[in-house]
Design an enzyme around this catalytic site. Sequence first.
Site, PDB file in Angstrom:
ATOM      1  N   ARG A 177      45.846  39.319  53.301  1.00  0.00           N
ATOM      2  CA  ARG A 177      46.479  38.361  54.218  1.00  0.00           C
ATOM      3  C   ARG A 177      47.186  37.258  53.430  1.00  0.00           C
ATOM      4  O   ARG A 177      47.169  37.243  52.189  1.00  0.00           O
ATOM      5  CB  ARG A 177      45.437  37.748  55.144  1.00  0.00           C
ATOM      6  CG  ARG A 177      44.415  36.928  54.395  1.00  0.00           C
ATOM      7  CD  ARG A 177      43.467  36.240  55.349  1.00  0.00           C
ATOM      8  NE  ARG A 177      42.823  35.133  54.679  1.00  0.00           N
ATOM      9  CZ  ARG A 177      41.532  34.852  54.755  1.00  0.00           C
ATOM     10  NH1 ARG A 177      40.739  35.593  55.493  1.00  0.00           N
ATOM     11  NH2 ARG A 177      41.036  33.807  54.122  1.00  0.00           N
ATOM     12  N   GLY A 178      47.801  36.340  54.175  1.00  0.00           N
ATOM     13  CA  GLY A 178      48.402  35.143  53.574  1.00  0.00           C
ATOM     14  C   GLY A 178      49.453  35.474  52.528  1.00  0.00           C
ATOM     15  O   GLY A 178      50.274  36.388  52.691  1.00  0.00           O
ATOM     16  N   ILE A 179      49.387  34.740  51.433  1.00  0.00           N
ATOM     17  CA  ILE A 179      50.381  34.885  50.370  1.00  0.00           C
ATOM     18  C   ILE A 179      50.313  36.293  49.766  1.00  0.00           C
ATOM     19  O   ILE A 179      51.341  36.909  49.474  1.00  0.00           O
ATOM     20  CB  ILE A 179      50.152  33.792  49.294  1.00  0.00           C
ATOM     21  CG1 ILE A 179      50.488  32.412  49.878  1.00  0.00           C
ATOM     22  CG2 ILE A 179      50.987  34.066  48.050  1.00  0.00           C
ATOM     23  CD1 ILE A 179      50.075  31.223  49.014  1.00  0.00           C
TER      24      ILE A 179
ATOM     25  N   ASP B  32      41.456  43.789  47.793  1.00  0.00           N
ATOM     26  CA  ASP B  32      40.777  42.678  48.480  1.00  0.00           C
ATOM     27  C   ASP B  32      39.308  43.055  48.662  1.00  0.00           C
ATOM     28  O   ASP B  32      38.905  44.176  48.328  1.00  0.00           O
ATOM     29  CB  ASP B  32      41.453  42.368  49.835  1.00  0.00           C
ATOM     30  CG  ASP B  32      41.384  40.879  50.173  1.00  0.00           C
ATOM     31  OD1 ASP B  32      40.260  40.346  50.290  1.00  0.00           O
ATOM     32  OD2 ASP B  32      42.446  40.241  50.296  1.00  0.00           O
TER      33      ASP B  32
ATOM     34  N   LYS C 137      34.324  19.897  49.244  1.00  0.00           N
ATOM     35  CA  LYS C 137      33.338  18.812  49.438  1.00  0.00           C
ATOM     36  C   LYS C 137      33.597  17.802  48.329  1.00  0.00           C
ATOM     37  O   LYS C 137      33.987  18.201  47.226  1.00  0.00           O
ATOM     38  CB  LYS C 137      31.895  19.316  49.240  1.00  0.00           C
ATOM     39  CG  LYS C 137      31.279  19.991  50.429  1.00  0.00           C
ATOM     40  CD  LYS C 137      30.624  18.989  51.366  1.00  0.00           C
ATOM     41  CE  LYS C 137      29.999  19.738  52.541  1.00  0.00           C
ATOM     42  NZ  LYS C 137      30.342  19.224  53.827  1.00  0.00           N
TER      43      LYS C 137
ATOM     44  N   LEU D 130      32.568  15.543  45.264  1.00  0.00           N
ATOM     45  CA  LEU D 130      31.701  16.003  44.176  1.00  0.00           C
ATOM     46  C   LEU D 130      30.232  15.645  44.418  1.00  0.00           C
ATOM     47  O   LEU D 130      29.335  16.461  44.194  1.00  0.00           O
ATOM     48  CB  LEU D 130      32.201  15.405  42.849  1.00  0.00           C
ATOM     49  CG  LEU D 130      31.610  15.946  41.574  1.00  0.00           C
ATOM     50  CD1 LEU D 130      31.743  17.455  41.474  1.00  0.00           C
ATOM     51  CD2 LEU D 130      32.297  15.296  40.369  1.00  0.00           C
TER      52      LEU D 130
ATOM     53  N   ASN E 240      42.819  16.597  43.717  1.00  0.00           N
ATOM     54  CA  ASN E 240      42.767  16.384  45.169  1.00  0.00           C
ATOM     55  C   ASN E 240      41.369  15.962  45.576  1.00  0.00           C
ATOM     56  O   ASN E 240      40.389  16.569  45.132  1.00  0.00           O
ATOM     57  CB  ASN E 240      43.164  17.686  45.888  1.00  0.00           C
ATOM     58  CG  ASN E 240      43.681  17.418  47.282  1.00  0.00           C
ATOM     59  OD1 ASN E 240      43.947  16.273  47.649  1.00  0.00           O
ATOM     60  ND2 ASN E 240      43.810  18.477  48.058  1.00  0.00           N
TER      61      ASN E 240
ATOM     62  N   TYR F   1      38.048  23.266  43.125  1.00  0.00           N
ATOM     63  CA  TYR F   1      39.312  24.013  43.256  1.00  0.00           C
ATOM     64  C   TYR F   1      40.329  23.537  42.218  1.00  0.00           C
ATOM     65  O   TYR F   1      40.968  24.342  41.530  1.00  0.00           O
ATOM     66  CB  TYR F   1      39.841  23.787  44.676  1.00  0.00           C
ATOM     67  CG  TYR F   1      41.092  24.553  45.035  1.00  0.00           C
ATOM     68  CD1 TYR F   1      41.059  25.927  45.270  1.00  0.00           C
ATOM     69  CD2 TYR F   1      42.313  23.892  45.171  1.00  0.00           C
ATOM     70  CE1 TYR F   1      42.211  26.622  45.625  1.00  0.00           C
ATOM     71  CE2 TYR F   1      43.472  24.578  45.531  1.00  0.00           C
ATOM     72  CZ  TYR F   1      43.402  25.948  45.759  1.00  0.00           C
ATOM     73  OH  TYR F   1      44.544  26.622  46.114  1.00  0.00           O
TER      74      TYR F   1
ATOM     75  N   THR G 276      49.746  28.782  55.779  1.00  0.00           N
ATOM     76  CA  THR G 276      48.821  29.925  55.850  1.00  0.00           C
ATOM     77  C   THR G 276      47.551  29.477  56.575  1.00  0.00           C
ATOM     78  O   THR G 276      47.405  28.311  56.941  1.00  0.00           O
ATOM     79  CB  THR G 276      48.388  30.416  54.449  1.00  0.00           C
ATOM     80  OG1 THR G 276      47.710  29.335  53.802  1.00  0.00           O
ATOM     81  CG2 THR G 276      49.560  30.867  53.608  1.00  0.00           C
TER      82      THR G 276
HETATM   83  P1  NAD Z   1      43.983  33.310  51.956  1.00  0.00           P
HETATM   84  O1  NAD Z   1      42.605  32.778  52.101  1.00  0.00           O
HETATM   85  O2  NAD Z   1      44.793  33.531  53.183  1.00  0.00           O
HETATM   86  O3  NAD Z   1      43.931  34.692  51.144  1.00  0.00           O
HETATM   87  C1  NAD Z   1      43.168  34.869  49.995  1.00  0.00           C
HETATM   88  C2  NAD Z   1      42.740  36.318  49.880  1.00  0.00           C
HETATM   89  O4  NAD Z   1      41.918  36.467  48.726  1.00  0.00           O
HETATM   90  C3  NAD Z   1      41.908  36.771  51.087  1.00  0.00           C
HETATM   91  O5  NAD Z   1      42.430  37.973  51.620  1.00  0.00           O
HETATM   92  C4  NAD Z   1      40.528  36.959  50.497  1.00  0.00           C
HETATM   93  O6  NAD Z   1      39.745  37.964  51.153  1.00  0.00           O
HETATM   94  C5  NAD Z   1      40.843  37.323  49.052  1.00  0.00           C
HETATM   95  N1  NAD Z   1      39.664  37.091  48.211  1.00  0.00           N
HETATM   96  C6  NAD Z   1      38.877  35.994  48.176  1.00  0.00           C
HETATM   97  N2  NAD Z   1      37.837  36.197  47.345  1.00  0.00           N
HETATM   98  C7  NAD Z   1      37.970  37.432  46.823  1.00  0.00           C
HETATM   99  C8  NAD Z   1      37.206  38.215  45.917  1.00  0.00           C
HETATM  100  N3  NAD Z   1      36.058  37.759  45.390  1.00  0.00           N
HETATM  101  N4  NAD Z   1      37.637  39.459  45.609  1.00  0.00           N
HETATM  102  C9  NAD Z   1      38.768  39.941  46.153  1.00  0.00           C
HETATM  103  N5  NAD Z   1      39.528  39.264  47.018  1.00  0.00           N
HETATM  104  C10 NAD Z   1      39.131  38.015  47.362  1.00  0.00           C
HETATM  105  O7  NAD Z   1      44.713  32.323  50.926  1.00  0.00           O
HETATM  106  P2  NAD Z   1      46.285  32.091  50.641  1.00  0.00           P
HETATM  107  O8  NAD Z   1      46.680  30.824  51.281  1.00  0.00           O
HETATM  108  O9  NAD Z   1      47.079  33.314  50.903  1.00  0.00           O
HETATM  109  O10 NAD Z   1      46.201  31.795  49.088  1.00  0.00           O
HETATM  110  C11 NAD Z   1      46.509  32.748  48.088  1.00  0.00           C
HETATM  111  C12 NAD Z   1      46.463  32.041  46.740  1.00  0.00           C
HETATM  112  O11 NAD Z   1      47.366  30.948  46.741  1.00  0.00           O
HETATM  113  C13 NAD Z   1      45.092  31.456  46.405  1.00  0.00           C
HETATM  114  O12 NAD Z   1      44.853  31.603  45.023  1.00  0.00           O
HETATM  115  C14 NAD Z   1      45.263  29.988  46.752  1.00  0.00           C
HETATM  116  O13 NAD Z   1      44.381  29.163  46.048  1.00  0.00           O
HETATM  117  C15 NAD Z   1      46.706  29.760  46.353  1.00  0.00           C
HETATM  118  N6  NAD Z   1      47.337  28.600  46.998  1.00  0.00           N
HETATM  119  C16 NAD Z   1      47.562  28.564  48.334  1.00  0.00           C
HETATM  120  C17 NAD Z   1      48.188  27.440  48.887  1.00  0.00           C
HETATM  121  C18 NAD Z   1      48.491  27.331  50.362  1.00  0.00           C
HETATM  122  O14 NAD Z   1      49.073  26.316  50.760  1.00  0.00           O
HETATM  123  N7  NAD Z   1      48.156  28.294  51.170  1.00  0.00           N
HETATM  124  C19 NAD Z   1      48.552  26.374  48.073  1.00  0.00           C
HETATM  125  C20 NAD Z   1      48.302  26.452  46.715  1.00  0.00           C
HETATM  126  C21 NAD Z   1      47.697  27.576  46.188  1.00  0.00           C
END
Ligand code: NAD
Length: 476
Positions: A246-248, A267, A324, A326, A376, A382, A417
Amino acid sequence: MTDRYASFVQSAAGRALVKRLGLPDPPRLRRHRPGDPLLAGPALVGAATGGRLAEPITKILAAAGVELADPAAAADWAGGAPAQPARSHGDTQQRYGALLFDATGITDSAELRQLYDFFHPQARAVLPSGRVIVLGTPPQECPTPREATAQRALEGLVRSIGKEFGRGTTAQLVYVTRTGSDAATGPALPADTATSLESTVRFLLSGRSAYVSGQVIRVGGGAASAPADWDRPLDGQVVLVTGAARGIGAALAKVLARDGAQVVALDIPAAGDALAAVANDIGGTAVQLDLTAPDAPTRLAEHLASRHGRVDVVVHNAGITRDKTLGRMDADRWDQVIDVNLSSQERINDVLLERELIPAGGRVISVSSIAGIAGNRGQTNYATSKAGVIGLVDSLAPALRERGISVNAVAPGFIETRLTARIPLVVREAGRRMNSLAQGGLPVDVAETIGWLAWPASGAVSGNVVRVCGQSLLGA
Ligand code: NAD
């Protein structure tokens, strides 16, 4: 997730209200569609006296079918004379899809005036979603302190143009290596500078870079090869995408497959159905694996070896948050985030590299975050993990250069997302607007940027962390 405010300001009532109250005015961004021209209008090129990039740039623009606003000036430029800014024709000033300026000839701060002379007359002549690209020499490669100072000054101009020009225009600085003394980018460019630079210029001009602005990109000397078809720049490449359900990650799988890659989508087992849907949709394969399992790296390596014999591009996208402050954070939250976002990437890299499954010309691309740059509140775990990802790029890129493997990261800002949908409304709205484009990015914006770094044509781009943040004010 939708940005209702951005949709509202496109309506007649919305436009009126935005004007009257001076509210943020997010423009509609030009995004890539296969077959689209790179630019919405002609490009105006210019150069400081003594610049060294006229020939490659004119070659790249010609190959990309970019119309030049002033071919006569460009011809002078390619012949060694600085191109003069195009004039206004009567009252109607010509409008440009892009302004490109070769600033490599600037060797002293007094010569920065040439930037003013080129950009000042054109400040209002750039079309919506236009592009500004300034090309320079990495300051650490400059032979004199004065030249290094002047080249470093380019950053301030570019970042300010990104904030000033508006209407979706983006501005970037590309430092193009000269002598090979730059530890971050490696050996000097091969004779064919155009080949090394082309993928970056194409990406930055195109709608693929819609949400990338105010960035400094270093193009070094790694081997790059132009694709047979720039609409399928990943043809034949085997690409692993983690967190693809999902997502990115899902957007990434789609964009990389569209560009010709064979995608291995990974995934956790709990996301199996969504993952299968993504993989089926793009004709890729699905791997259900928890990256934190002790045997995950070896199982993944065995899968890639038996199915594909190699993996050309590894995209470490999977990531989690466990927010959370720290003082209130239990150790589990800390451990999980560091393990998924950082340590698992290291373990997987180690095994894939040790077993030589990433061939020469391979790519390792990690997803960081602007939280890793700015920090942040509530995200010590994170931000630590995402700053660590930048450390991974810094340390691994030089180490893998000899094997012909590039290592880069993208640092997304506010992307629409599920992750950002969970942020409380007021904080969310602030995060969305506090950037030069006054809106959040889309998963596809991150995907397109990773796509560019993955192309075989981008072999000269290594050791970079490229923010996909609309020039966010955070950590700027
Ligand atoms: P999301 O939560 O929608 O998707 C993350 C995916 O990673 C999920 O499908 C999840 O099941 C998978 N995942 C998590 N743990 C896992 C594991 N142990 N093994 C295999 N898969 C695993 O998040 P997103 O918003 O699509 O983010 C994708 C990346 O972009 C992440 O690294 C996130 O930190 C980074 N990011 C996102 C944003 C944002 O604004 N959405 C901003 C900065 C960075």
